[in-house]
Design an enzyme around this catalytic site. Structure first.
Site, PDB file in Angstrom:
ATOM      1  N   SER A 107       0.831  -1.201   0.000  1.00 17.61           N
ATOM      2  CA  SER A 107       0.000   0.000   0.000  1.00 17.61           C
ATOM      3  C   SER A 107       0.871   1.259   0.000  1.00 17.61           C
ATOM      4  O   SER A 107       1.703   1.429  -0.887  1.00 17.61           O
ATOM      5  CB  SER A 107      -0.965  -0.035   1.184  1.00 17.61           C
ATOM      6  OG  SER A 107      -1.984   0.943   1.037  1.00 17.61           O
TER       7      SER A 107
ATOM      8  N   ASP B 172      -8.191  -3.359  -7.346  1.00 14.07           N
ATOM      9  CA  ASP B 172      -7.644  -3.038  -6.025  1.00 14.07           C
ATOM     10  C   ASP B 172      -8.722  -2.342  -5.195  1.00 14.07           C
ATOM     11  O   ASP B 172      -9.279  -1.316  -5.600  1.00 14.07           O
ATOM     12  CB  ASP B 172      -6.417  -2.137  -6.183  1.00 14.07           C
ATOM     13  CG  ASP B 172      -5.785  -1.778  -4.855  1.00 14.07           C
ATOM     14  OD1 ASP B 172      -6.352  -0.904  -4.151  1.00 14.07           O
ATOM     15  OD2 ASP B 172      -4.748  -2.357  -4.509  1.00 14.07           O
TER      16      ASP B 172
ATOM     17  N   HIS C  76      -6.476  -5.929  -1.744  1.00 12.68           N
ATOM     18  CA  HIS C  76      -5.486  -4.875  -1.505  1.00 12.68           C
ATOM     19  C   HIS C  76      -4.426  -5.434  -0.575  1.00 12.68           C
ATOM     20  O   HIS C  76      -4.726  -5.766   0.570  1.00 12.68           O
ATOM     21  CB  HIS C  76      -6.140  -3.645  -0.881  1.00 12.68           C
ATOM     22  CG  HIS C  76      -5.204  -2.483  -0.709  1.00 12.68           C
ATOM     23  ND1 HIS C  76      -4.644  -1.810  -1.775  1.00 12.68           N
ATOM     24  CD2 HIS C  76      -4.719  -1.874   0.416  1.00 12.68           C
ATOM     25  CE1 HIS C  76      -3.867  -0.835  -1.325  1.00 12.68           C
ATOM     26  NE2 HIS C  76      -3.885  -0.859   0.004  1.00 12.68           N
TER      27      HIS C  76
END
Length: 394
Positions: free
Chosen positions: A173, A270, A337
């Site tokens: 991330s 995502d 994610h």
């Protein structure tokens, strides 16, 4: 009321981000020596990391993972952020479980389990790019992420990374974005004899269009970069060519000028990007996407068409990776994610696969050059049956 709403959201987010991963607990190291250099978290506390030492054949190999956890784009949000472990090292867990790409078990992490594995804690709010000297005496916020980056690199070099034979910089991330932004600099910190590559997980945030036809994410990142004074610490190979330079917070403008090989792990759908790039709140005035972007089962056919078209934005943004043979890519058609940090998505019998290959095997083959791997699920959601069901759980 707005302040109360933001405070409640911040408490929930901080709680979720503080949940430890599976694996053996690894103790925290506070880098107190960095404080004198001004390399501090948002609240002025010392930066920190967790280090599980290498053994056997991995004693001179290093895996450095940068923790993720979003960004703060204005004073109010940064003040909220310093109230949890993403802004203050005093609030960080003293032990952190390692799993997935950091996992200590050969069974689930055969290529990297005996390496020196480091988790760098994230407490600056700008993917380790900020550096503002002044500290407002009222809010007492320190925007010093770039200083933290260099202080941690110096410390790890002294702890043995200067003797590395193999080294990987990775992250998920916001940590995945930091991996991309700092990849070449990581290479520059290490001896020329070290084999260095980078692996960015869910950090390839695209410069995309949202449901209103605008680009809310561009204005959001512009605020982050401006507040933290990040431009001078973004890759110069990008900022010298890109106008405006703050666009270099987007990987698609950085990758074409990188020298270090990088592997991108991403989901075509995502979940963070669906919620915050395709359908962010400010672009959804009627709140028609409030349910759909969290659970595709509730989407209308028109909304699903928009979501499917977002995949093409992702594919277009990834062309710099696809077109360069030194880079690797694992782009599945999952709604997910971050997929490298847990055993369930890194390497288990039910982990996501493309062409009968798990993420762990793809990354390992690419790093050791056993096999070139640049693969994309050539179909739309929900075509890959190995994808985890993250609806309502992300």
């Amino acid at each position: 009321m707005e302040r109360l709403r933001r405070w409640i959201i911040n408490i929930v987010v901080c709680a979720l981000l503080s949940i430890t991963t599976e694996g053996v607990g690894v103790g925290i190291t506070y880098l107190e020596s960095a404080v004198a250099k001004g390399a501090v978290c948002l609240d002025g506390t010392a930066p920190a990391f967790h280090w599980d030492k290498g053994s056997g054949s991995g004693i001179n190999n290093w895996m450095v993972l940068i923790e993720g956890g979003g960004w703060c784009q204005d004073i109010a949000n940064c003040i909220d952020r310093k109230g949890c472990d993403r802004g203050s090292s005093t609030l960080m867990r003293k032990e952190f479980g390692f799993s997935g790409i950091l996992g200590p078990q050969n069974r689930t992490n055969p290529d990297f389990s005996n390496w020196n594995r480091v988790k760098v804690r994230y407490c600056d709010g700008a993917s380790f790019t900020g550096d503002v000297e002044a500290v407002d005496p009222i809010n007492r916020l320190h925007f010093r992420g770039a200083r933290i980056w260099h202080a941690v690199m110096d410390e790890l070099l002294e702890k043995g990374m200067k003797n590395a034979e193999n080294a990987i910089l990775t992250g998920c991330s916001a940590g995945g974005l930091a991996t991309i932004l700092h990849c070449d600099d990581f290479r520059d910190h290490l001896p020329s004899t070290t084999k260095v590559k980078c692996v960015a997980d869910a950090g390839y945030f695209i410069h995309g269009k949202d449901i209103s036809g605008g680009s809310y994410v561009e204005s959001f990142y512009k605020q982050v970069v401006s507040l933290h004074g990040s431009v001078k610490n973004l890759p110069q190979s990008c900022t010298s060519r890109t106008n405006p330079p703050e666009l270099c917070f987007f990987p698609q403008y950085v990758i074409p000028h990188m020298h270090t090989p990088i592997f991108i792990i991403s989901a075509a759908y995502d979940s963070w990007q669906i919620k915050n790039i395709l359908a962010p709140g400010p672009a959804d005035k009627l709140r028609a996407w409030d349910t759909c972007k969290f659970d595709f089962r509730t989407c209308s056919q028109n909304q699903m068409n928009v979501i499917q078209s977002f995949r093409y934005q992702v594919l277009n943004a990834l062309k710099p990776v696809m077109d360069n043979k030194q880079h690797g890519l694992f782009l599945d058609s999952c709604y997910a994610h971050c997929q490298a940090g847990g055993e369930d998505t890194w390497m288990l019998d039910n982990s996501p696969i493309i062409d009968n290959t798990t993420i762990a095997k793809a990354v390992g083959d690419w790093f050791y050059e056993r096999n070139y791997y640049n693969k994309v699920d050539n179909c739309g959601y929900p075509c890959n049956p190995t994808c985890p069901d993250l609806n309502e759980a992300d």
